[in-house]
Scaffold this motif. Structure first.
Motif, PDB file in Angstrom:
ATOM      1  N   GLY A   1       3.293   9.184   0.477  1.00 55.23           N
ATOM      2  CA  GLY A   1       4.484   8.488   0.006  1.00 55.23           C
ATOM      3  C   GLY A   1       4.975   7.379   0.916  1.00 55.23           C
ATOM      4  O   GLY A   1       5.957   6.718   0.610  1.00 55.23           O
ATOM      5  N   ASP A   2       4.297   7.146   2.045  1.00 53.46           N
ATOM      6  CA  ASP A   2       4.666   6.014   2.898  1.00 53.46           C
ATOM      7  C   ASP A   2       4.324   4.717   2.160  1.00 53.46           C
ATOM      8  O   ASP A   2       3.321   4.642   1.449  1.00 53.46           O
ATOM      9  CB  ASP A   2       3.890   6.039   4.215  1.00 53.46           C
ATOM     10  N   VAL A   3       5.152   3.709   2.326  1.00 57.54           N
ATOM     11  CA  VAL A   3       4.922   2.418   1.693  1.00 57.54           C
ATOM     12  C   VAL A   3       4.825   1.364   2.786  1.00 57.54           C
ATOM     13  O   VAL A   3       5.710   1.261   3.634  1.00 57.54           O
ATOM     14  CB  VAL A   3       6.070   2.055   0.716  1.00 57.54           C
ATOM     15  N   PHE A   4       3.739   0.587   2.764  1.00 56.63           N
ATOM     16  CA  PHE A   4       3.555  -0.500   3.722  1.00 56.63           C
ATOM     17  C   PHE A   4       3.557  -1.817   2.967  1.00 56.63           C
ATOM     18  O   PHE A   4       2.707  -2.047   2.111  1.00 56.63           O
ATOM     19  CB  PHE A   4       2.261  -0.323   4.515  1.00 56.63           C
ATOM     20  N   GLU A   5       4.536  -2.660   3.248  1.00 52.99           N
ATOM     21  CA  GLU A   5       4.661  -3.975   2.633  1.00 52.99           C
ATOM     22  C   GLU A   5       4.182  -4.993   3.664  1.00 52.99           C
ATOM     23  O   GLU A   5       4.668  -5.019   4.796  1.00 52.99           O
ATOM     24  CB  GLU A   5       6.126  -4.225   2.268  1.00 52.99           C
ATOM     25  N   ARG A   6       3.193  -5.825   3.272  1.00 54.97           N
ATOM     26  CA  ARG A   6       2.608  -6.791   4.198  1.00 54.97           C
ATOM     27  C   ARG A   6       2.741  -8.195   3.631  1.00 54.97           C
ATOM     28  O   ARG A   6       2.567  -8.404   2.435  1.00 54.97           O
ATOM     29  CB  ARG A   6       1.126  -6.484   4.408  1.00 54.97           C
ATOM     30  N   GLY A   7       2.996  -9.153   4.500  1.00 59.21           N
ATOM     31  CA  GLY A   7       3.081 -10.543   4.093  1.00 59.21           C
ATOM     32  C   GLY A   7       3.045 -11.441   5.314  1.00 59.21           C
ATOM     33  O   GLY A   7       2.838 -10.985   6.440  1.00 59.21           O
TER      34      GLY A   7
ATOM     35  N   VAL B   1       0.862  -1.171   0.000  1.00 59.14           N
ATOM     36  CA  VAL B   1       0.000   0.000   0.000  1.00 59.14           C
ATOM     37  C   VAL B   1       0.900   1.222   0.000  1.00 59.14           C
ATOM     38  O   VAL B   1       1.812   1.329   0.822  1.00 59.14           O
ATOM     39  CB  VAL B   1      -0.918   0.020   1.246  1.00 59.14           C
ATOM     40  N   VAL B   2       0.643   2.134  -0.933  1.00 60.05           N
ATOM     41  CA  VAL B   2       1.368   3.406  -0.992  1.00 60.05           C
ATOM     42  C   VAL B   2       0.378   4.496  -0.607  1.00 60.05           C
ATOM     43  O   VAL B   2      -0.656   4.664  -1.256  1.00 60.05           O
ATOM     44  CB  VAL B   2       1.932   3.671  -2.405  1.00 60.05           C
TER      45      VAL B   2
ATOM     46  N   THR C   1       7.302   6.917  -5.949  1.00 62.55           N
ATOM     47  CA  THR C   1       7.161   5.755  -5.084  1.00 62.55           C
ATOM     48  C   THR C   1       6.696   4.622  -5.974  1.00 62.55           C
ATOM     49  O   THR C   1       5.706   4.759  -6.691  1.00 62.55           O
ATOM     50  CB  THR C   1       6.126   6.012  -3.963  1.00 62.55           C
ATOM     51  N   ALA C   2       7.413   3.532  -5.989  1.00 64.04           N
ATOM     52  CA  ALA C   2       7.095   2.418  -6.876  1.00 64.04           C
ATOM     53  C   ALA C   2       7.004   1.140  -6.070  1.00 64.04           C
ATOM     54  O   ALA C   2       7.514   1.067  -4.963  1.00 64.04           O
ATOM     55  CB  ALA C   2       8.179   2.297  -7.947  1.00 64.04           C
ATOM     56  N   TRP C   3       6.386   0.125  -6.656  1.00 61.12           N
ATOM     57  CA  TRP C   3       6.266  -1.118  -5.910  1.00 61.12           C
ATOM     58  C   TRP C   3       6.353  -2.338  -6.773  1.00 61.12           C
ATOM     59  O   TRP C   3       7.090  -2.354  -7.735  1.00 61.12           O
ATOM     60  CB  TRP C   3       5.055  -1.095  -5.007  1.00 61.12           C
TER      61      TRP C   3
END
Length: 142
Positions: free
Chosen positions: A101-107, A96-97, A123-125
């Motif tokens: 501009g914060d990026v949250f990577e979940r798994g 989630v961006v 911001t890229a993912w």
């Protein structure tokens, strides 16, 4: 674009603890710039965390134009059980961006938040995102 390179391909001139601190520093040179990467783990936060800062200094008399700094952090939080020598890969991750501009990577292995200290222009993912948002594609266009 101009010239680019990953810092893991640049010779490390020196590294070690910054005097009197818990900060690790790496010193490198590229394109006429002196680069210092500082990394530390803040102790006062309620969760495990780290801060990485790159300082680029121009020791020369001439301007160096078009300087940009990128950080690619893919922490592989996908399926599986974490292990010392096993990569979890990126399967099953969501990203989630936020508008700031914060990026949250979940798994499976948890959640990681990334926040730029200054204004992030891009911001890229992950690979599932549109080509215009894919991190590798964004870096190659710049």
């Amino acid at each position: 674009g101009g010239q680019q390179r990953w810092l893991d391909g640049v010779t490390v001139d020196s590294s070690g603890w910054a005097p009197g601190s818990g900060v690790v520093q790496l010193h490198q040179r590229a394109y006429g710039l002196e680069l210092t990467t500082s990394v530390f783990a803040p102790r006062g936060l309620p969760s495990a965390s780290f801060v990485a800062v790159l300082c680029a200094q121009n020791p020369g008399a001439s301007d160096v134009a078009g300087v940009s700094v990128f950080a690619l952090q893919n922490l592989h939080l996908g399926f599986g059980r974490p292990g010392v020598r096993s990569d979890l890969a990126a399967n099953g991750e969501t990203v989630v961006v936020t508008t700031s501009g914060d990026v949250f990577e979940r798994g499976f292995a948890g959640v990681v938040g990334t926040r730029p200290l200054g204004a992030a222009t891009v911001t890229a993912w992950n690979q599932g995102s549109p080509t215009s948002d894919n991190g590798f594609a964004v870096f190659s266009r710049i």
